[in-house]
Design an enzyme around this catalytic site. Structure first.
Site, mmCIF file in Angstrom:
data_model
loop_
_atom_site.group_PDB
_atom_site.id
_atom_site.type_symbol
_atom_site.label_atom_id
_atom_site.label_comp_id
_atom_site.label_asym_id
_atom_site.label_seq_id
_atom_site.Cartn_x
_atom_site.Cartn_y
_atom_site.Cartn_z
ATOM 1 N N GLU A 63 -7.627 -20.674 -16.374
ATOM 2 C CA GLU A 63 -7.784 -21.215 -14.805
ATOM 3 C C GLU A 63 -8.987 -22.203 -15.170
ATOM 4 O O GLU A 63 -9.915 -22.184 -15.495
ATOM 5 C CB GLU A 63 -8.346 -20.312 -13.790
ATOM 6 C CG GLU A 63 -8.581 -20.886 -12.620
ATOM 7 C CD GLU A 63 -9.682 -20.434 -11.460
ATOM 8 O OE1 GLU A 63 -9.285 -20.176 -10.378
ATOM 9 O OE2 GLU A 63 -10.492 -19.544 -11.963
ATOM 10 N N ASP A 89 -1.908 -1.182 -3.623
ATOM 11 C CA ASP A 89 -2.238 -0.432 -4.823
ATOM 12 C C ASP A 89 -0.985 -0.535 -5.847
ATOM 13 O O ASP A 89 -0.051 -1.102 -5.767
ATOM 14 C CB ASP A 89 -2.441 1.021 -4.571
ATOM 15 C CG ASP A 89 -1.462 1.662 -3.751
ATOM 16 O OD1 ASP A 89 -0.094 1.378 -4.004
ATOM 17 O OD2 ASP A 89 -1.823 2.143 -2.847
ATOM 18 N N ASP A 92 -9.642 -16.313 -15.701
ATOM 19 C CA ASP A 92 -10.344 -16.761 -14.782
ATOM 20 C C ASP A 92 -11.581 -17.632 -15.314
ATOM 21 O O ASP A 92 -12.161 -17.416 -16.108
ATOM 22 C CB ASP A 92 -11.275 -15.506 -14.041
ATOM 23 C CG ASP A 92 -11.782 -16.088 -12.645
ATOM 24 O OD1 ASP A 92 -10.803 -16.312 -11.693
ATOM 25 O OD2 ASP A 92 -12.722 -15.726 -12.333
ATOM 26 N N ASP A 145 -5.333 -10.240 -15.272
ATOM 27 C CA ASP A 145 -6.470 -11.446 -14.801
ATOM 28 C C ASP A 145 -7.685 -11.254 -15.284
ATOM 29 O O ASP A 145 -8.404 -10.079 -14.781
ATOM 30 C CB ASP A 145 -6.581 -11.506 -13.179
ATOM 31 C CG ASP A 145 -6.853 -12.731 -12.746
ATOM 32 O OD1 ASP A 145 -7.841 -13.227 -13.553
ATOM 33 O OD2 ASP A 145 -6.525 -13.356 -11.604
ATOM 34 N N HIS A 174 -4.131 -17.252 -4.519
ATOM 35 C CA HIS A 174 -4.965 -16.574 -3.557
ATOM 36 C C HIS A 174 -6.140 -17.289 -3.246
ATOM 37 O O HIS A 174 -6.989 -16.790 -2.549
ATOM 38 C CB HIS A 174 -5.379 -15.398 -4.381
ATOM 39 C CG HIS A 174 -6.080 -15.395 -5.647
ATOM 40 N ND1 HIS A 174 -5.618 -16.290 -6.868
ATOM 41 C CD2 HIS A 174 -7.381 -15.235 -5.888
ATOM 42 C CE1 HIS A 174 -6.639 -15.993 -7.547
ATOM 43 N NE2 HIS A 174 -7.675 -15.789 -7.194
ATOM 44 N N ASP A 227 -4.192 3.812 2.452
ATOM 45 C CA ASP A 227 -5.543 3.557 2.879
ATOM 46 C C ASP A 227 -5.902 2.277 3.389
ATOM 47 O O ASP A 227 -7.049 1.656 3.486
ATOM 48 C CB ASP A 227 -6.393 3.923 1.591
ATOM 49 C CG ASP A 227 -6.112 3.261 0.470
ATOM 50 O OD1 ASP A 227 -5.211 2.188 0.703
ATOM 51 O OD2 ASP A 227 -6.721 3.157 -0.687
ATOM 52 N N ASP A 259 0.675 -1.308 -0.038
ATOM 53 C CA ASP A 259 0.130 0.047 -0.118
ATOM 54 C C ASP A 259 0.777 1.120 0.013
ATOM 55 O O ASP A 259 1.654 1.368 0.892
ATOM 56 C CB ASP A 259 -0.831 0.001 1.193
ATOM 57 C CG ASP A 259 -1.738 1.325 1.395
ATOM 58 O OD1 ASP A 259 -1.940 2.042 0.342
ATOM 59 O OD2 ASP A 259 -1.944 1.521 2.603
HETATM 60 O O1 TEU Z 1 -11.724 -19.209 -8.977
HETATM 61 C C1 TEU Z 1 -12.498 -20.394 -9.132
HETATM 62 C C2 TEU Z 1 -13.077 -20.967 -7.805
HETATM 63 O O2 TEU Z 1 -13.993 -21.552 -7.812
HETATM 64 C C3 TEU Z 1 -12.287 -20.710 -6.638
HETATM 65 O O3 TEU Z 1 -12.705 -19.708 -6.154
HETATM 66 C C4 TEU Z 1 -12.063 -21.963 -5.773
HETATM 67 O O4 TEU Z 1 -11.046 -21.827 -4.913
HETATM 68 C C5 TEU Z 1 -12.253 -23.263 -6.181
HETATM 69 O O5 TEU Z 1 -13.552 -23.552 -6.568
HETATM 70 C C6 TEU Z 1 -11.727 -24.220 -5.156
HETATM 71 O O6 TEU Z 1 -12.714 -25.224 -5.223
HETATM 72 C C7 TEU Z 1 -11.582 -18.132 -9.585
HETATM 73 C C8 TEU Z 1 -10.886 -17.055 -8.886
HETATM 74 O O7 TEU Z 1 -9.364 -17.266 -8.818
HETATM 75 C C9 TEU Z 1 -11.464 -16.630 -7.509
HETATM 76 O O8 TEU Z 1 -10.760 -15.890 -6.407
HETATM 77 C C10 TEU Z 1 -12.830 -16.240 -7.603
HETATM 78 O O9 TEU Z 1 -13.637 -15.959 -6.431
HETATM 79 C C11 TEU Z 1 -13.602 -16.921 -8.762
HETATM 80 O O10 TEU Z 1 -13.057 -17.585 -9.934
HETATM 81 C C12 TEU Z 1 -14.816 -16.145 -9.219
HETATM 82 O O11 TEU Z 1 -14.373 -15.406 -10.123
#
Ligand code: TEU
Length: 563
Positions: free
Chosen positions: A256, A32, A202, A101, A329, A28, A24
């Site tokens: 993903e 960022d 995603d 992303d 994450h 805040d 950051d």
């Molecule tokens: O992740 C896909 C997702 O479904 C994951 O949230 C989850 O960890 C997985 O189903 C495990 O079982 C992506 C993103 O990486 C995540 O952060 C988002 O919340 C999700 O899509 C929706 O955009």
């Protein structure tokens, strides 16, 4: 190997930034873009090549940016478009690439398209989303959202349901609509024309839906992602995306790939397929979860982990391209899950980084794993932020379930484990912010932090820098074939990477035990040179190794038999 298959992104190492928690700059409490800029030199020093930044687009943050309100604007909390341009320019100047992303499966319900779409059934944007009339007075089918509850929400004004596989603030986009697809390609073009080096996409496997919207099968085992993924037109859409826009740019696209099997991998990322460069699967990321859901554990053993690596390597081989990761994450910290964050945090982190850097595929380092950041255990459920935790908690409260047990599971399994602020030094909040962070810091920042790691020659960071150099210097570790030489061993993971005359042997002790390990034939009897190990005082050993807790060794194998 076929030399025409060599690409820059196969040779690269990726570092993932979760921008909200990285650095950051303005106090805040939210990370960022200027914060990222201030750490580019640090990232360069690590030896990574590509930075993947989780979504930075304008968003109301129901799911921390994975709910996009405007795909071509920067989230205010993160900065401005000129901050973005500066970040990209500076990164490129330092020889670092940036991938963004993209969230193409759903938008925010606050996106202009959805605001229009819900106005009336004949609005030109109606068909940008998936609307269905009620069936028997209820939702169109029994699909459930990943984040709890029905995947359908009823809209009073037009008396129809819309589909959202995630929260109700993340309506699914209708990829059947050609105008929507063109808009998405324009978004991609907008960022590529700015010079970004590619995208992580995603839940790309979910964009094509089975238009009959069937109920779950009778023998449904709870794996709803498998039911939703890989719809009938997925490859048509991806090929069109490639032909309409991606093919004009030399970029990395990594999908993903929730819910796909190894056999599907090369269909998405085959070099002859003209779809994506690579995908990442969930077989390892979810190895400890049962089909009942995210908060349901299952046991696993090393042979299973090895089998997953073997299967995916066999399927992808040279034809597709794997992405190798042990966390991001969405999952707990790598060392807390696959290593040992209590008694052997250093050794097991180094061992896991060795695994990442020596499998066939592009390695991913998640922010903080370079210093061995660990899971966190906040005392109260209210200290957590993740919408998935909040929704599950609300359901447990409603059903009178065991809240204490849930808190325990959150400590072990939740996504927020990976979202606590990056630990830069031992000052307040680990030096992440001068304000109050949006989510509490892990109290262990006083001990585990970048400053301390950089000052300690034995730290995980210094090991990683060495490890990544060794990966770059040995093409066998990038392009070499993969052979698991001891698949059934429950404690030691050992494999050989071979490229023409070059052979590299990797031996990883996955336990805290001392192990006398006889390297399987014929590799044990070859003369070897140690490239890197996570213990200093190495003895010259022949074909039987005395492995210490979580010990890792990488050997260059000579073509000379010694015993
Ligand atoms: O992740 C896909 C997702 O479904 C994951 O949230 C989850 O960890 C997985 O189903 C495990 O079982 C992506 C993103 O990486 C995540 O952060 C988002 O919340 C999700 O899509 C929706 O955009």
């Amino acid at each position: 190997m076929d030399k025409t298959l060599k690409t820059w992104w196969k040779e690269s190492v990726i570092y993932q930034i979760y921008p909200r928690s990285f650095m950051d700059s303005d106090g805040d409490g939210i990370g960022d873009i200027q914060g990222i800029i201030s750490k580019l030199d640090y990232l360069k020093k690590l030896g990574i090549d590509i930075i993947w930044i989780s979504p930075i687009f304008d968003s109301p943050n129901d799911d921390n940016g994975y709910d996009v309100r405007d795909y071509c604007a920067i989230m205010e909390e993160f900065g401005t478009m000129s901050d973005f341009d500066e970040m990209l320019k500076q990164a490129h100047k330092k020889g670092l690439k940036i991938i963004l992303d993209l969230v193409p499966n759903h938008s925010s319900d606050e996106h202009r398209w959805f605001q229009e779409s819900k106005k009336s059934k004949d609005n030109p944007y109606r068909d940008y989303y998936i609307w269905k009339p009620p069936v028997n007075g209820g939702p169109p089918n029994d699909w459930i959202s990943f984040f709890e509850g029905s995947a359908w929400t009823f809209d009073e004004s037009t008396q129809e349901y819309y589909l959202h596989l995630f929260t109700k603030k993340q309506p699914d986009l209708n990829w059947e609509n050609p105008s929507l697809r063109q808009e998405m390609y324009e978004v991609i073009r907008f960022w590529l024309d700015k010079g970004v080096d590619g995208f992580r996409m995603d839940v790309i496997t979910l964009i094509s839906k089975d238009l009959s919207f069937p109920n779950f099968p009778k023998n449904f085992n709870g794996n709803h992602h498998i039911e939703y993924a890989n719809g009938p037109k997925i490859h048509d859409f991806l090929r069109e995306m490639h032909d309409e826009v991606l093919k004009e740019y030399d970029v990395l696209t990594v999908g993903e790939a929730l819910g796909i099997s190894p056999a599907d991998g090369p269909l998405y990322s085959g070099h002859d397929r003209k779809e994506l460069s690579s995908v990442y699967h969930f077989d390892i990321l979810q190895i400890d979860r049962s089909s009942k859901g995210f908060y349901h554990k299952k046991g696993w053993g090393l042979p299973e982990l090895k089998m997953i690596f073997r299967r995916w390597d066999k399927a992808m081989g040279e034809r597709g391209w794997n992405s190798v990761m042990l966390g991001n994450h969405d999952f707990p910290r790598m060392v807390s899950r696959f290593g040992n964050d209590k008694t052997h945090r250093l050794e097991s982190s180094k061992m896991l980084h060795t695994l990442l850097a020596t499998q066939r595929g592009t390695p991913y380092i998640y922010q903080g794993d370079e210093i061995g950041m660990t899971n966190v255990a906040f005392e109260s459920i209210h200290d957590y932020d993740d919408v998935w935790i909040k929704n599950t908690h609300a359901k447990i409260v409603q059903e009178g379930g065991n809240e204490m047990e849930f808190l325990r599971l959150v400590h072990e399994l939740s996504r927020d484990n990976a979202r606590t602020p990056m630990q830069w030094d031992d000052s307040f909040y680990g030096g992440f912010t001068k304000g109050i962070p949006w989510i509490k810091s892990n109290p262990n920042h006083t001990e585990i932090n970048v400053k301390a790691a950089l000052n300690d020659g034995n730290s995980i960071i210094h090991f990683l820098i060495q490890m990544l150099k060794i990966r770059k210097e040995n093409q066998a570790l990038i392009y070499g074939s993969y052979q698991d030489i001891d698949p059934e061993n429950e404690m030691v993971f050992s494999y050989v990477r071979t490229l023409e005359e070059q052979k590299v042997l990797v031996v990883l002790n996955f336990t805290a035990k001392k192990i006398e390990y006889k390297i399987p034939k014929p590799f044990g009897s070859l003369d070897k040179k140690l490239l890197i190990g996570n213990y200093f005082d190495l003895e010259k050993e022949v074909n039987t190794l005395q492995l210490r807790a979580y010990e890792s060794r990488v050997y260059y194998l000579m073509n000379k038999v010694i015993s």
